[in-house]
Design an enzyme around this catalytic site. Structure first.
Site, PDB file in Angstrom:
ATOM      1  N   ARG A 109       0.800  -1.242   0.000  1.00  0.00           N
ATOM      2  CA  ARG A 109       0.000   0.000   0.000  1.00  0.00           C
ATOM      3  C   ARG A 109       0.827   1.283   0.000  1.00  0.00           C
ATOM      4  O   ARG A 109       0.256   2.374   0.113  1.00  0.00           O
ATOM      5  CB  ARG A 109      -0.954   0.029   1.207  1.00  0.00           C
ATOM      6  CG  ARG A 109      -1.825  -1.199   1.394  1.00  0.00           C
ATOM      7  CD  ARG A 109      -2.713  -1.470   0.225  1.00  0.00           C
ATOM      8  NE  ARG A 109      -3.703  -2.523   0.499  1.00  0.00           N
ATOM      9  CZ  ARG A 109      -4.360  -3.185  -0.423  1.00  0.00           C
ATOM     10  NH1 ARG A 109      -4.128  -2.919  -1.716  1.00  0.00           N
ATOM     11  NH2 ARG A 109      -5.238  -4.108  -0.107  1.00  0.00           N
ATOM     12  N   ASN A 161      -0.909  -2.072  -7.870  1.00  0.00           N
ATOM     13  CA  ASN A 161      -2.226  -1.428  -7.785  1.00  0.00           C
ATOM     14  C   ASN A 161      -2.303  -0.510  -6.564  1.00  0.00           C
ATOM     15  O   ASN A 161      -3.202  -0.615  -5.734  1.00  0.00           O
ATOM     16  CB  ASN A 161      -3.356  -2.460  -7.776  1.00  0.00           C
ATOM     17  CG  ASN A 161      -3.271  -3.447  -6.619  1.00  0.00           C
ATOM     18  OD1 ASN A 161      -2.185  -3.823  -6.195  1.00  0.00           O
ATOM     19  ND2 ASN A 161      -4.418  -3.882  -6.129  1.00  0.00           N
ATOM     20  N   ASP A 180      -0.478 -13.006  -1.004  1.00  0.00           N
ATOM     21  CA  ASP A 180      -1.416 -11.981  -1.465  1.00  0.00           C
ATOM     22  C   ASP A 180      -1.801 -11.076  -0.297  1.00  0.00           C
ATOM     23  O   ASP A 180      -2.971 -10.725  -0.113  1.00  0.00           O
ATOM     24  CB  ASP A 180      -2.652 -12.612  -2.118  1.00  0.00           C
ATOM     25  CG  ASP A 180      -3.541 -11.597  -2.825  1.00  0.00           C
ATOM     26  OD1 ASP A 180      -3.119 -10.438  -2.985  1.00  0.00           O
ATOM     27  OD2 ASP A 180      -4.676 -11.966  -3.202  1.00  0.00           O
TER      28      ASP A 180
END
Length: 409
Positions: free
Chosen positions: A58, A88, A277
């Site tokens: 993040r 992402n 993940d």
């Protein structure tokens, strides 16, 4: 001459052997039964340290969820000395400038070694950073990613020329739209993103012509010429468990039957890679199931969960080593994952008598709530990275010494 000689019972050539391992400049230079040099004794079983090719730390953009400091501390505490971070972010890593900005931010915080992905959206090949560790393609929408746009054959060839892995989030957008419902629990969420959405996306991805493809986080047995990755949460959790939004993830947790089949297939050696993940969100975001973002933490528990299965004689040592340690390093062409002359001296020590129940508030993530709370785990005692002990008796003892893998010697 050596900087250090480690002495212990190492997992070497498929079995544990009493060895001395000479290390110079962070790399293994000699492997013998005895080296006449001052030795550092490593107690208990000694494995090569792990590599996790699929995390979402993040940083930058959403550091209230996680940042590279807490994420990589979590990694090393769980026996993983190399991670590969997905693109992402809130500011998507789909161009040279965003990649370089992210690299400069995270390299100052890393406790583990790391690589970074770039995102291929279908029309951005010319601006992807050529130093990217891997390419990520989102077939359908998920957190901070809207899916793949149009692409052409020259794009595929251009990515193949980079000679780096291409990882697919395989959920078909048309299928997702067709099955969409307002899910209020895990069973509903499973129905809203059913297995056939994975099947369709994997079929499409398999026809795209990539040379180094990996299908991420498979939830059931799908045939493809690409390498296949699974996660502990899809292996060990299902939609009948009372996990609330902390079990909400893309692709979803499946039925107890499918989860059991996936675990059996993994145990049999059918899969290539075990990744976490790791995808944290804040407690506030996870408060309401319907609106909670998808994502489960796991970088710190990936290896400890598997070690407990080994101790219970559910999982073989060979499958664990192959999927969590050896293959991830080999696929990304880094000199780790195996005790071998010329490889980096990355080790973890494991006392198989130290099984405990996971207390997630002892985890190092900024948001440590885990659906594995209460599961049996065995954490590594000591972790060595490039010949330097960075975890001792489960305590972090070194500051951020992680390096960008492109800069390792």
């Amino acid at each position: 001459m050596y900087d250090t000689v480690f002495s212990g019972k190492f997992y070497y050539n498929g079995q544990f052997q009493d060895l001395d391992i000479g290390v110079c400049d962070g790399k293994i230079t000699e492997i013998k039964k005895h080296i006449n040099f001052k030795r550092e004794i490593l107690r208990h079983a000694v494995f090569p340290a792990g590599t996790d090719i699929h995390v979402h730390f993040r940083d930058p953009g959403e550091t209230e969820k996680e940042d590279f400091r807490t994420g990589t501390i979590s990694a090393i505490a769980g026996g993983t000395t190399t991670i590969f971070d997905m693109p992402n972010n809130k500011i998507k890593i789909d161009n040279y400038s965003a990649y370089r900005d992210k690299l400069e931010i995270v390299r100052r915080k890393a406790y583990s070694d790391f690589g970074l992905y770039s995102m291929f959206t279908g029309n951005n090949l010319d601006i992807i950073d050529k130093d990217s560790s891997g390419i990520k393609i989102y077939m359908g929408s998920t957190t901070n990613a809207s899916g793949l746009n149009n692409y052409n054959a020259s794009d595929i060839n251009g990515i193949n020329d980079l000679k780096i892995p291409v990882v697919f989030h395989a959920e078909d957008p048309v299928c997702l739209q067709k099955n969409h419902i307002e899910a209020k629990n895990l069973m509903d969420y499973n129905k809203s993103r059913p297995p056939e959405c994975e099947d369709s996306a994997v079929s499409t991805a398999s026809k795209m012509g990539f040379k180094n493809g990996i299908i991420a986080h498979l939830t059931h047995n799908i045939k493809t010429q690409y390498l296949r990755e699974v996660t502990p949460h899809h292996l060990m959790l299902n939609d009948e468990m009372d996990l609330g939004s902390y079990g909400k993830v893309n692709p979803p947790l499946r039925s107890r039957e499918l989860q059991g089949l996936l675990l059996d297939e993994y145990i049999s050696g059918s899969y290539d890679i075990l990744s976490s993940d790791h995808a944290p969100h804040t407690q506030n975001e996870k408060a309401d199931f319907e609106y909670a973002p998808a994502g489960i933490i796991g970088v710190e528990t990936r290896i400890p969960l598997m070690l407990a299965l080994i101790q219970k004689k559910v999982l073989s040592m060979d499958v664990f080593i192959k999927t969590a340690i050896y293959n991830p390093a080999k696929i990304f062409n880094i000199k780790k994952g195996e005790i071998k002359i010329g490889n980096y001296a990355d080790f973890m020590t494991v006392d198989f008598t130290s099984m405990e129940r996971l207390n997630d508030y002892r985890l190092h993530s900024k948001n440590p709530e885990s659906p594995f709370n209460g599961f049996d785990v065995i954490f590594p005692d000591d972790v060595i990275m490039r010949g330097i002990k960075i975890v001792s008796s489960r305590e972090i003892i070194e500051d951020h010494t992680g390096k960008y893998i492109k800069e390792l010697k």
